[in-house]
Scaffold this motif. Sequence first.
Motif, PDB file in Angstrom:
ATOM      1  N   ARG A 131     -62.192 -58.395  -6.915  1.00 31.06           N
ATOM      2  CA  ARG A 131     -61.663 -57.027  -6.909  1.00 31.06           C
ATOM      3  C   ARG A 131     -60.983 -56.705  -5.588  1.00 31.06           C
ATOM      4  O   ARG A 131     -59.955 -56.023  -5.552  1.00 31.06           O
ATOM      5  CB  ARG A 131     -62.788 -56.027  -7.197  1.00 31.06           C
ATOM      6  N   TRP A 189     -57.171 -55.525  -5.043  1.00 37.95           N
ATOM      7  CA  TRP A 189     -56.866 -54.314  -4.267  1.00 37.95           C
ATOM      8  C   TRP A 189     -55.864 -54.623  -3.158  1.00 37.95           C
ATOM      9  O   TRP A 189     -54.877 -53.916  -2.968  1.00 37.95           O
ATOM     10  CB  TRP A 189     -58.161 -53.748  -3.699  1.00 37.95           C
ATOM     11  N   GLU A 230     -52.123 -45.025  -3.331  1.00 38.48           N
ATOM     12  CA  GLU A 230     -52.417 -46.304  -3.964  1.00 38.48           C
ATOM     13  C   GLU A 230     -53.783 -46.831  -3.533  1.00 38.48           C
ATOM     14  O   GLU A 230     -54.550 -47.364  -4.346  1.00 38.48           O
ATOM     15  CB  GLU A 230     -51.328 -47.321  -3.623  1.00 38.48           C
ATOM     16  N   HIS A 251     -56.342 -44.736  -5.402  1.00 39.20           N
ATOM     17  CA  HIS A 251     -56.342 -45.054  -6.835  1.00 39.20           C
ATOM     18  C   HIS A 251     -57.044 -46.378  -7.098  1.00 39.20           C
ATOM     19  O   HIS A 251     -57.881 -46.485  -8.016  1.00 39.20           O
ATOM     20  CB  HIS A 251     -54.902 -45.115  -7.347  1.00 39.20           C
ATOM     21  N   GLN A 252     -56.714 -47.396  -6.320  1.00 37.93           N
ATOM     22  CA  GLN A 252     -57.302 -48.715  -6.538  1.00 37.93           C
ATOM     23  C   GLN A 252     -58.799 -48.724  -6.245  1.00 37.93           C
ATOM     24  O   GLN A 252     -59.571 -49.399  -6.934  1.00 37.93           O
ATOM     25  CB  GLN A 252     -56.583 -49.762  -5.679  1.00 37.93           C
ATOM     26  N   THR A 256     -60.807 -46.252  -6.671  1.00 35.96           N
ATOM     27  CA  THR A 256     -61.431 -45.569  -7.808  1.00 35.96           C
ATOM     28  C   THR A 256     -61.496 -46.484  -9.023  1.00 35.96           C
ATOM     29  O   THR A 256     -62.533 -46.578  -9.696  1.00 35.96           O
ATOM     30  CB  THR A 256     -60.649 -44.287  -8.157  1.00 35.96           C
ATOM     31  N   GLU A 257     -60.398 -47.177  -9.300  1.00 38.23           N
ATOM     32  CA  GLU A 257     -60.327 -48.008 -10.502  1.00 38.23           C
ATOM     33  C   GLU A 257     -61.142 -49.293 -10.371  1.00 38.23           C
ATOM     34  O   GLU A 257     -61.871 -49.678 -11.293  1.00 38.23           O
ATOM     35  CB  GLU A 257     -58.860 -48.357 -10.793  1.00 38.23           C
ATOM     36  N   LEU A 258     -61.011 -49.974  -9.247  1.00 42.16           N
ATOM     37  CA  LEU A 258     -61.631 -51.295  -9.099  1.00 42.16           C
ATOM     38  C   LEU A 258     -63.097 -51.235  -8.694  1.00 42.16           C
ATOM     39  O   LEU A 258     -63.901 -52.083  -9.105  1.00 42.16           O
ATOM     40  CB  LEU A 258     -60.857 -52.118  -8.070  1.00 42.16           C
ATOM     41  N   GLN A 309     -65.046 -48.291  -8.815  1.00 44.94           N
ATOM     42  CA  GLN A 309     -65.735 -47.158  -9.449  1.00 44.94           C
ATOM     43  C   GLN A 309     -66.252 -46.137  -8.430  1.00 44.94           C
ATOM     44  O   GLN A 309     -67.405 -45.675  -8.509  1.00 44.94           O
ATOM     45  CB  GLN A 309     -66.896 -47.644 -10.330  1.00 44.94           C
TER      46      GLN A 309
END
Length: 236
Positions: A83, A87, A103, A106-107, A109-111, A113
């Motif tokens: 991950r 990222w 970015e 966002h990453q 948060t997405e990768l 959690q």
Amino acid sequence: MTQAGLSPITEDDIANYLVNTPDFFERHAATLAAIQLTSPHGNRAVSLLERQAELLREKIRGLELRSAEMIRHGQENTAIASRLQTWTKALLLTRDAADLPAEIAHQLTELFQVPQVAIRLWQVADEHAGAPFAQDVSEDVQAFAGSLAQPYCGSNPGLEAANWLVSPDTAASLALIPLRLEQGEGGDGTTFGLLVLASDDENRFVADMGTEFLERIGVFASAALTRLLPAVAAQD
């Protein structure tokens, strides 16, 4: 009854004798076979050999559990490394420097959690001075970020930086990661930003947790975000 002037034989004497006389049970094999011990799995008596077998099985079970734990940690570390690589790749592929703070958030948060992420920078290049990520940073926050030798992890006691979050009231635990020009790599250690990670789980970021991974996040984010600094500062 003991003879006058002689001390009675103690259990320690017997134990020491057996330890120091390894061939005793070779000469008294029948005695060894007749020894009965209490089983740890009930009140029944078991032979010495059976008790040794039980101890060996327990040891094997312990080793199996340790092996499983090591495998699990290895798998988790591999997943985290993967991950982190994804990222970092996303940051390298971000062409417009002004898009980097969004970015990064966002990453994360997405990768990873992380429910809430916020970034603030100061002393940015003039063309970025009006950007949202360069606003609402007091001198107190800058001084606090500069004083952090490692990421702050713990509860949210109403820290000013928590107000950068979309929903600061739900931030039960925080990780505050200083962003700085790394010493020894062309930088002088100057802090130019703060990365805030927040969770509604009070145990997500705790004071006694390891910070090596968070520090690595800070190093990579700092390296990417130097593109938003004045050219002279980024090259110092």
